[in-house]
Design an enzyme around this catalytic site. Structure first.
Site, PDB file in Angstrom:
ATOM      1  N   ARG A  65       0.803  -1.231   0.000  1.00 55.63           N
ATOM      2  CA  ARG A  65       0.000   0.000   0.000  1.00 55.63           C
ATOM      3  C   ARG A  65       0.839   1.286   0.000  1.00 55.63           C
ATOM      4  NH1 ARG A  65      -3.844  -0.412   4.783  1.00 55.63           N
ATOM      5  NH2 ARG A  65      -2.541  -2.169   5.429  1.00 55.63           N
ATOM      6  N   GLN A  96      13.840 -14.302   4.877  1.00 52.25           N
ATOM      7  CA  GLN A  96      12.598 -15.064   4.857  1.00 52.25           C
ATOM      8  C   GLN A  96      12.049 -15.050   3.437  1.00 52.25           C
ATOM      9  OE1 GLN A  96       9.079 -13.327   6.420  1.00 52.25           O
ATOM     10  NE2 GLN A  96       8.073 -15.277   6.841  1.00 52.25           N
ATOM     11  N   ALA A 151      28.827  44.567  -4.338  1.00 52.60           N
ATOM     12  CA  ALA A 151      27.761  43.856  -5.035  1.00 52.60           C
ATOM     13  C   ALA A 151      28.240  43.382  -6.395  1.00 52.60           C
ATOM     14  CB  ALA A 151      26.562  44.782  -5.203  1.00 52.60           C
ATOM     15  N   TYR A 161      36.913  28.522 -11.399  1.00 54.67           N
ATOM     16  CA  TYR A 161      36.887  27.310 -12.216  1.00 54.67           C
ATOM     17  C   TYR A 161      37.271  27.669 -13.640  1.00 54.67           C
ATOM     18  CZ  TYR A 161      34.873  22.954 -14.066  1.00 54.67           C
ATOM     19  OH  TYR A 161      34.668  21.740 -14.670  1.00 54.67           O
TER      20      TYR A 161
HETATM   21  C1  UD1 Z   1      -0.068  -8.612  12.716  1.00 58.95           C
HETATM   22  C2  UD1 Z   1      -0.606  -9.507  13.821  1.00 58.95           C
HETATM   23  C3  UD1 Z   1      -1.869  -8.882  14.440  1.00 58.95           C
HETATM   24  C4  UD1 Z   1      -1.548  -7.486  14.950  1.00 58.95           C
HETATM   25  C5  UD1 Z   1      -0.934  -6.640  13.812  1.00 58.95           C
HETATM   26  C6  UD1 Z   1      -0.450  -5.334  14.376  1.00 58.95           C
HETATM   27  C7  UD1 Z   1      -0.060 -11.791  13.208  1.00 58.95           C
HETATM   28  C8  UD1 Z   1      -0.563 -13.050  12.612  1.00 58.95           C
HETATM   29  N1  UD1 Z   1      -0.914 -10.804  13.267  1.00 58.95           N
HETATM   30  O1  UD1 Z   1      -1.046  -8.582  11.693  1.00 58.95           O
HETATM   31  O2  UD1 Z   1      -2.349  -9.677  15.493  1.00 58.95           O
HETATM   32  O3  UD1 Z   1      -2.725  -6.872  15.410  1.00 58.95           O
HETATM   33  O4  UD1 Z   1       0.192  -7.321  13.235  1.00 58.95           O
HETATM   34  O5  UD1 Z   1      -0.059  -4.514  13.321  1.00 58.95           O
HETATM   35  O6  UD1 Z   1       1.071 -11.729  13.615  1.00 58.95           O
HETATM   36  N2  UD1 Z   1       6.197  -9.888   8.348  1.00 58.95           N
HETATM   37  C9  UD1 Z   1       7.275 -10.641   7.969  1.00 58.95           C
HETATM   38  N3  UD1 Z   1       7.068 -11.808   7.307  1.00 58.95           N
HETATM   39  C10 UD1 Z   1       5.814 -12.271   7.027  1.00 58.95           C
HETATM   40  C11 UD1 Z   1       4.717 -11.494   7.395  1.00 58.95           C
HETATM   41  C12 UD1 Z   1       4.939 -10.314   8.091  1.00 58.95           C
HETATM   42  O7  UD1 Z   1       8.427 -10.265   8.201  1.00 58.95           O
HETATM   43  O8  UD1 Z   1       5.727 -13.349   6.414  1.00 58.95           O
HETATM   44  C13 UD1 Z   1       6.435  -8.634   9.091  1.00 58.95           C
HETATM   45  C14 UD1 Z   1       5.946  -7.407   8.353  1.00 58.95           C
HETATM   46  O9  UD1 Z   1       7.003  -6.845   7.584  1.00 58.95           O
HETATM   47  C15 UD1 Z   1       5.529  -6.480   9.480  1.00 58.95           C
HETATM   48  C16 UD1 Z   1       5.100  -7.430  10.570  1.00 58.95           C
HETATM   49  O10 UD1 Z   1       5.688  -8.686  10.273  1.00 58.95           O
HETATM   50  O11 UD1 Z   1       6.612  -5.709   9.943  1.00 58.95           O
HETATM   51  C17 UD1 Z   1       3.590  -7.574  10.644  1.00 58.95           C
HETATM   52  O12 UD1 Z   1       3.092  -7.982   9.406  1.00 58.95           O
HETATM   53  P1  UD1 Z   1       1.681  -7.513   8.891  1.00 58.95           P
HETATM   54  O13 UD1 Z   1       1.381  -8.201   7.620  1.00 58.95           O
HETATM   55  O14 UD1 Z   1       1.602  -6.046   8.944  1.00 58.95           O
HETATM   56  O15 UD1 Z   1       0.757  -8.126  10.061  1.00 58.95           O
HETATM   57  P2  UD1 Z   1      -0.802  -8.074  10.178  1.00 58.95           P
HETATM   58  O16 UD1 Z   1      -1.366  -9.080   9.255  1.00 58.95           O
HETATM   59  O17 UD1 Z   1      -1.264  -6.686  10.076  1.00 58.95           O
END
Ligand code: UD1
Ligand code: CA
Length: 454
Positions: free
Chosen positions: A13, A71, A374, A381
């Site tokens: 987004r 990852q 002025a 250069y």
């Molecule tokens: C997650 C939480 C949710 C919480 C919310 C807060 C889980 C399943 N859910 O949801 O409970 O309310 O955050 O914002 O944990 N990321 C990775 N690898 C992945 C997926 C995510 O590194 O495979 C990282 C993202 O870069 C981010 C963070 O983990 O920094 C959270 O990921 P995001 O997809 O924003 O989590 P939500 O689904 O919003």
């Protein structure tokens, strides 16, 4: 303690080619803020989980003691933490942070670690509108599990206490808990949040803590949220400055992208931007709409509006601007005046010298009590190389003078207006290069032909 920063997510987004965690807040990548907070806790290990295509994240952050875990593909937050696990010390707890949640305070995280003890602790907040977040499910006051919005029942969705995602976990338990995760959920992901139910089943205590302010746990998913957090951050900076005694014409209109150190009685007008390290001495005033990047300003100096100052060292009681530009390598001694539309680069100007209007002073050493008229330009250069100009003490340079470097103007010399100086000017004398002025008497101004015919 171990700190794991989850930063592999895509950030769709943001609609940007730049990885989300590299978008700047207050001039630094989001991830750099999180790393700085992590460091303040003095952990044994900081491990960053990053995603594919994210090599530029590693290269940009480039801090030698960080541990990186890739990852690929991204199968959820639980899968993300599993990638970090081999790098963690099992004898100390693990704090999980998100790379896109930049403003969490150190005290908040310390309180969370305290709450955890040897168990689990979740950082949670109550929200008016909890939509999109995982909900904290309790029974008889005790945390039982976390349910993601997409998997929640209507009753669970009505819960207003949410999971910020920041948590402390007992590392030795993680291997079993993470191995036990299943992705049979609405998003087909391995949820880190499912370790909470596992902890409860294993009779590991699960506690919670709340941040002092809700914005501490806000994440960045869009440019809108990035701008909101930027303002929250800048408001914090403005508050701190005013608490130290700095006068801000409007605390909503200042941007500090780095560090700004102010002595007593500094005043700053609206819409100024401070980048890198800026130091303002006692009584310094900065006019509206100035940009200062890596600048030191000594006591009593006034900077008038619309100045652009970069890598300059400005002495006491100087007057700069309006509309002045100081470029890297500028050093001004005390009581120097640099006026409108004057550009100074890689030059040292000694006490009380003045260039008040329309001048370019580059690669020049200027003595004390010099007056630069002025329209004066140092021609530093030649198209291939830069050369220096030396202007000794008490020199007076008439308007519209070009000094073709390398060239020296001796002490106390005067250069007549309009001079193009190509050889050194001796001290104490008037040097002028100018076509002789002539007057032709009896000369008649031509008149238009057709007018003549009439
Ligand atoms: C997650 C939480 C949710 C919480 C919310 C807060 C889980 C399943 N859910 O949801 O409970 O309310 O955050 O914002 O944990 N990321 C990775 N690898 C992945 C997926 C995510 O590194 O495979 C990282 C993202 O870069 C981010 C963070 O983990 O920094 C959270 O990921 P995001 O997809 O924003 O989590 P939500 O689904 O919003
Ligand atoms: Ca997700």
């Amino acid at each position: 303690m171990n700190v794991v920063i989850l930063a592999a997510g895509q950030g769709k987004r943001m609609y940007s080619d730049l990885p989300k965690v590299l978008h700047p807040l207050a001039g630094r990548p989001l991830l750099a803020h999180v790393i700085a907070t992590a460091r303040s806790l003095k952990p044994g290990v900081i491990c960053i989980v990053y995603g594919h295509g994210g090599e530029c994240v590693r290269e940009t952050i480039a801090q030698p003691d960080l541990v990186w875990a890739k990852q690929e593909p991204q199968l959820g937050t639980g899968h993300a933490l599993a990638q970090a696990l081999p790098h963690l010390n099992p004898r100390t707890p693990t704090l999980v942070l998100y790379g896109d949640v930049p403003l969490t305070r150190t005290q908040t995280l310390q309180a969370l670690c305290q709450a955890a003890g040897k168990g689990v602790a979740l950082l949670t907040v109550e929200l008016e509108d909890p939509a999109g977040y995982g909900r904290i499910v309790r029974s008889r006051g005790k945390v039982r599990r976390i349910v993601e919005e997409k998997d929640a029942s209507a009753a669970e969705r009505a819960l207003r206490e949410i999971n910020t995602g920041i948590m402390v976990l007992p590392t030795a338990r993680l291997k079993a808990w993470l191995a036990g995760l299943r992705n049979k959920n609405a998003q087909k992901e391995y949820y880190l949040t499912d370790v909470v139910a596992a902890a409860v089943a294993d009779k590991v205590p699960v506690s919670s803590a709340a941040p002092a302010a809700a914005w501490e746990t806000l994440g960045v998913n869009s440019k809108l949220q990035l701008a909101e957090l930027e303002r929250a951050f800048q408001h914090g900076v403005a508050d701190a400055l005013m608490q130290q005694g700095v006068t801000l014409a409007d605390p909503a209109r200042i941007d500090v992208r780095g560090s700004l150190a102010c002595a007593r009685d500094v005043s700053i007008d609206v819409n100024c931007v401070f980048e890198g390290e800026v130091v303002l001495g006692a009584g310094v005033s900065v006019g509206a709409h100035c940009v200062l990047r890596n600048v030191k300003v000594a006591a009593g100096t006034r900077i008038e509006p619309f100045c652009h100052l970069e890598q300059a060292d400005i002495g006491e009681r100087c007057r700069i601007g309006p509309y002045a530009r100081l470029r890297p390598g500028t050093t001004l001694a005390e009581e120097v005046h640099i006026g409108n539309f004057v550009e100074v680069k890689a030059s040292q100007i000694a006490a009380r010298s003045k260039a008040n209007h329309l001048a370019y002073v580059g690669d020049t050493t200027v003595g004390r009590d010099v007056n630069i008229g002025a329209g004066t330009i140092t021609c530093n250069y030649d198209g291939a190389n830069k050369h220096r100009t030396i202007i000794e003490d008490e020199v007076f340079i008439g308007s519209d003078t070009q000094l073709v470097a390398p060239v020296r103007v001796g002490r106390g010399a005067t250069l007549g207006a309009g001079t193009t100086l190509t050889r050194d000017a001796p001290e104490g004398a008037l040097t002028v290069s100018r076509a002789k002025q002539v007057t032709i008497t009896g000369w008649k101004r031509p008149v238009k032909k057709n007018k003549e015919q009439k």
